[in-house]
Structures are given as structure tokens and as C-alpha cells.
Design an enzyme around this catalytic site. Sequence first.
Site, PDB file in Angstrom:
ATOM      1  N   ASP A 195       1.731   6.307 -13.449  1.00  0.00           N
ATOM      2  CA  ASP A 195       1.509   5.458 -14.608  1.00  0.00           C
ATOM      3  C   ASP A 195       0.197   5.882 -15.248  1.00  0.00           C
ATOM      4  O   ASP A 195      -0.845   5.868 -14.590  1.00  0.00           O
ATOM      5  CB  ASP A 195       1.427   4.000 -14.149  1.00  0.00           C
ATOM      6  CG  ASP A 195       1.926   3.038 -15.189  1.00  0.00           C
ATOM      7  OD1 ASP A 195       1.552   3.212 -16.357  1.00  0.00           O
ATOM      8  OD2 ASP A 195       2.670   2.114 -14.835  1.00  0.00           O
ATOM      9  N   GLU A 252       5.715   3.628 -23.130  1.00  0.00           N
ATOM     10  CA  GLU A 252       5.958   2.210 -23.431  1.00  0.00           C
ATOM     11  C   GLU A 252       5.648   1.981 -24.908  1.00  0.00           C
ATOM     12  O   GLU A 252       4.527   2.221 -25.351  1.00  0.00           O
ATOM     13  CB  GLU A 252       5.054   1.325 -22.560  1.00  0.00           C
ATOM     14  CG  GLU A 252       5.350  -0.145 -22.726  1.00  0.00           C
ATOM     15  CD  GLU A 252       4.297  -1.047 -22.094  1.00  0.00           C
ATOM     16  OE1 GLU A 252       4.599  -2.211 -21.820  1.00  0.00           O
ATOM     17  OE2 GLU A 252       3.151  -0.588 -21.883  1.00  0.00           O
ATOM     18  N   HIS A 288       7.702  -4.848 -14.512  1.00  0.00           N
ATOM     19  CA  HIS A 288       6.683  -5.745 -13.948  1.00  0.00           C
ATOM     20  C   HIS A 288       6.156  -6.748 -14.962  1.00  0.00           C
ATOM     21  O   HIS A 288       5.347  -7.598 -14.613  1.00  0.00           O
ATOM     22  CB  HIS A 288       5.539  -4.905 -13.396  1.00  0.00           C
ATOM     23  CG  HIS A 288       4.881  -4.099 -14.487  1.00  0.00           C
ATOM     24  ND1 HIS A 288       5.523  -3.060 -15.125  1.00  0.00           N
ATOM     25  CD2 HIS A 288       3.665  -4.197 -15.078  1.00  0.00           C
ATOM     26  CE1 HIS A 288       4.730  -2.559 -16.054  1.00  0.00           C
ATOM     27  NE2 HIS A 288       3.591  -3.233 -16.048  1.00  0.00           N
ATOM     28  N   ASP A 289       6.547  -6.621 -16.228  1.00  0.00           N
ATOM     29  CA  ASP A 289       6.089  -7.560 -17.256  1.00  0.00           C
ATOM     30  C   ASP A 289       7.186  -8.536 -17.675  1.00  0.00           C
ATOM     31  O   ASP A 289       6.932  -9.438 -18.476  1.00  0.00           O
ATOM     32  CB  ASP A 289       5.653  -6.791 -18.520  1.00  0.00           C
ATOM     33  CG  ASP A 289       4.426  -5.923 -18.291  1.00  0.00           C
ATOM     34  OD1 ASP A 289       3.577  -6.295 -17.460  1.00  0.00           O
ATOM     35  OD2 ASP A 289       4.321  -4.872 -18.950  1.00  0.00           O
ATOM     36  N   ASP A 323       1.529   3.996 -20.520  1.00  0.00           N
ATOM     37  CA  ASP A 323       1.310   2.588 -20.841  1.00  0.00           C
ATOM     38  C   ASP A 323       0.960   2.417 -22.333  1.00  0.00           C
ATOM     39  O   ASP A 323       0.167   3.200 -22.869  1.00  0.00           O
ATOM     40  CB  ASP A 323       0.137   2.122 -19.956  1.00  0.00           C
ATOM     41  CG  ASP A 323      -0.158   0.646 -20.067  1.00  0.00           C
ATOM     42  OD1 ASP A 323       0.740  -0.157 -19.777  1.00  0.00           O
ATOM     43  OD2 ASP A 323      -1.295   0.293 -20.430  1.00  0.00           O
ATOM     44  N   ASP A 348       0.837  -1.204   0.000  1.00  0.00           N
ATOM     45  CA  ASP A 348       0.000   0.000   0.000  1.00  0.00           C
ATOM     46  C   ASP A 348       0.872   1.254   0.000  1.00  0.00           C
ATOM     47  O   ASP A 348       2.101   1.181   0.132  1.00  0.00           O
ATOM     48  CB  ASP A 348      -0.962  -0.018   1.205  1.00  0.00           C
ATOM     49  CG  ASP A 348      -0.255  -0.410   2.490  1.00  0.00           C
ATOM     50  OD1 ASP A 348       0.817   0.161   2.767  1.00  0.00           O
ATOM     51  OD2 ASP A 348      -0.763  -1.307   3.219  1.00  0.00           O
TER      52      ASP A 348
END
Length: 542
Positions: free
Chosen positions: A102, A245, A319-320, A203, A33
Site C-alpha cells: 500500500d 484508489e 477496510h473503509d 492510496d 503481525d
Amino acid sequence: MLDKTKKDWWKSAVVYQIYPKSFQDTTGSGVGDIPGIIRRLDYLQTLGIDVIWLSPVCASPQVDNGYDISDYRDIDPMFGTLADMRRLIAEAKRRGIGIMMDLVLNHTSDRHPWFVQARQGRENPYHDYYVWRDGQPGRLPNGMQAVFGGPAWEWVPEVGQYYFHQFAPQQPDLNWENPAVRREIYDMILWWMDQGVEGFQLDVIDQIAKDPDLEITCNGPRLHEFLRELSTETFQKGCLVTVGEAWGADIPRARLCSAPDGSELSMVFQFEQMVLDQQPGKEKWDLAPLPFVKMKQSFARWQQGLHGCGWNSLFLNNHDLPRIVSRWGNDGAYRVRSAKLLAIMLHGMQGTPYIYQGEELGMTNIRLPIEQYQDLEIRNFYQKRRAEGCPEEEILRSIYAKGRDNARTPMQWNAGPGAGFTTGTPWLPVNPNYREINAQAEMADPDSVFACYQKLIALRKRYPVFVEGDFALHEAEHPRLFVYERSLGEEKLLVVCNFGDEATPWKAPDPWKNAQVLIENCPRQEGALQPWEARILYCGKQ
Ligand code: GLC
């Protein structure tokens, strides 16, 4: 501290990506969090980073871990409140750290009020916020497939039309052709700028200008027009860092996106190197060995291709992507040394480095039983390949190597219960190696992967050649050595990396024989580089 009133301040910055769900839990919910991020700001300050890129924290049904936003101006209750977010921005700023939000602008959640309205009828003013095509149940407008599997079209009986989604059906694509959509987006971004954020990650930004009739999803004809308008209406009103991205970007396109006049973005994430270890033309799951020589030549092309006329982002993880030490390094006997090599190899280049949480500890991939994976991409892939009759072990091998949950296991803070991440049950299992690999142990060890990252960040701040120098590849065809030179007037760097488990004969070429060693990852031996040895040599003013 960086002078952030300087237009290009982000060229000397180092960014740290936080995946909030897995960073630090303070409530025992098993999910990280925002108060947890605040608690760890001192850690990030010790590391030396300048900007935190926060993966999405906005309100979301969490079908795709927050990349499906239902309210751009509120925080998901799972992560805290808007007041927590404001506190994070202020506390980070106090430590000289900016927050990069993001922005998921290609699509919203299907629960976003715009979409809830849009699906009520063709006359609804929000209908045209999304991309619709006529059709009949069972007769799709065309054969386009979604990234997460299945058709890219979903039928809505109330309107008698299909809507377009490049990702999950719960992520309907926004219609950027509609000026009202663009205006809503700009207002929302300006609102976040007012909250004090210092940057944005955009993104899948190269997918906004789509034309489904022509089956164009990426790099659509209006892409740069949209980016320029977006930038003029928002980013250029502040002194922000922006990164888009862009899976489809080649060098000429990246030059446009990161043009030095700031007309579009500061830089893009391009993935040319990151797709080299898959079979050409196939899915990422279809594994292939890393073609080492191609990899370094590709880096060299990008370094030279953007020098002076654009800007690179530097990253090996996010994270991907799977953990780089498990992917290109050796996460067994040489874990520490190879993690440092990868860091040295990347941070010696020109561009803005991005460190993904846990990378600075040399965190590794994980192997889980299939039912413990949470990522919808992994689950869809598993079901599809099972249905095609693919053997279970083969599917799992791909998931162990490439699954996105490898990067999403909780941050390993200490050797205590829950790795210091949570007192509850973590939403995704903690990697069992947390007893050996954790922040507390590494901060106490001057030879740790953490210490290496800390030092690299400090070097970038001290020697202008890291930020400004040009790039020349040495030993271009060598099957194990990645050697390159950076130079800026009389200041020069030589970055030397021995990629692999074998020692390799090597002698410093002439001007470098007595050069100062700025950083190294193992004791030197005359005439040869040890397995995974890396170092940076320096010539120039002291
Ligand atoms: C980007 C994100 C990824 C997400 C996708 C859809 O590729 O990095 O995590 O699933 O966009 O929003």
C-alpha cells in the site's frame, strides 16, 4: 499458477486484501503481525488467490492505522521487522502469491523526518515538500474542510504559515509540484520493487495533484501528467500490478488511468456503486436505501465503458467500507445464501476481483458501545453530530451501518478464545458471532461461503470468458433480478441473481434452458428463483 512474465497477468488474477492489524496475532499483543500473515499463507493458497494487497505496514504513529507513514522504508515494530517482511515476500512467492504494498503518497505522517524538517523554517530544504500558505493565527487561508472533519489547515507558529492536510492534521499533504518530492517517491518505490513486491495499491491517488487556492483536491490539472511520470519512472521497469484508489473517477477518467498501453496504472478503485446508498450530495452517514436498479445499471455502464479500452477492479468490501452481507445482503436468516449471491454477482463480471479478509467467510458488521470504537473518523463524526444536537440513537444507527470499524474487527479463524486471532486482548473487539462464523468451520463445510469463493476463483481460471468476455445486462428495469450475460465467441455465461427475501418467477430464456450450471447457491425450483438465489449458467465448449 499465473505466468507473471506476461504483461497483463493481473487480468486473470484474484487479489486478497489483508488489514494486518486484524488478521493474525502471534505475540499476544492483540494486534496482528507479519509472522501471523506468514502463518496463514497456506489458508490463502487453499482459497486460490494470486496476490495479497497488504494495507500499510510501514513505520507509523498509527493515527490513521498506518495511513500516516513516518518511514517508507521500514516496518512498524508493531507488525515485525524488515526481515519478517522479506520472509513474507519469499514465502508468498513460493506459493505463487505476490505481495502488493500500500503506497500512501498523498501525505506522510507529521512525524516523518521530512515534515519534522519542513516545519523548522521556510528556508529548510524540506519546507517545500509540503503545501503551505501564509496566514495569521485564526485567519485560515480559505474554508476548505478535511475529510475526517475540521479545517484542512493547521497553523505552525515557527514558520508563520498554515500547512494543508486533506485528512487528519497528523497527515500533512505532500507537495507533488516539487520535483524533488517526486524523485524521493520514485526511489522509494524502486527500492520496494527490489525487495520483490509484485504490485502497489495507491492510496487516494486522485488527490495528489491538488490546488488549494482553487479549492481543487481531486482530479487536479496535473494528475495524469504525474501518473504517467510515476509509471515511467517506476512501475514500467517491472511487470507489476497497480491499482489506484480514485473516489473521484468517472468512466472517461478510469479509461485514462487504466489505458491498455500501461502508461498510468493497471486499474483504479472507483466508488460509483458504493455511494448509491447515501443521500445524494450528503455525507456517507446520511443513509438511504440501495437503489437496486441504479446499482446494476451502474455496474453495466462500467463493464461496457472499460471493455477493450481499460480495466475494472471488482470489489464490494475494503477496510473503509461496511461488510457487504450486512449492507446489501441479509445477515440474518439468509446470511450464507446472500453472501454467496453477492460473490457470484461480482465474480461473474470482467475485471480483477478483490476479496477483503473475512468476506470469504461472510463476516458481518458489528455493534459496539461508542467508547469501544477505535476509528478516528467514527469518533470525529460522533462528536460533531452530538455537538449539533443529533440524537444518540440516530448517530449510532449511521455508525452501525457505515462505520469503518465494521470491516476492521479481527479475522474469525476458529471458535476458540479470541477467535484464534489472538491469545491477548484484541485491539478492537472480536465479533461475538465468531463461534458460528469462522474459517475452521467453513473449510470443513462444502456448502460454506468459503467454498463458494474458492469455486468462483477456480472458475475464473478455467473459463476465459470470465476474464475476456463482453457484458450485456438483461432485465435492466427489473426491481429484484440482476441478470447479465458475458460472451466470448462461442463461450457464454449467464449470471442470474435474485436480490432479496422474496421468491421471483423466472424461467431460463431459450438458449439457456439446458445449459450447464457452473455454480449455484441453493437447490433449483422450476419456474422461480428462491430468495437470494444465484447461479451461473454456461454454454460453450466443454
Ligand atoms: C484512504 C484509506 C483510508 C485512509 C485515507 C487516508 O482512503 O483507504 O483508510 O484513512 O486514505 O490515508
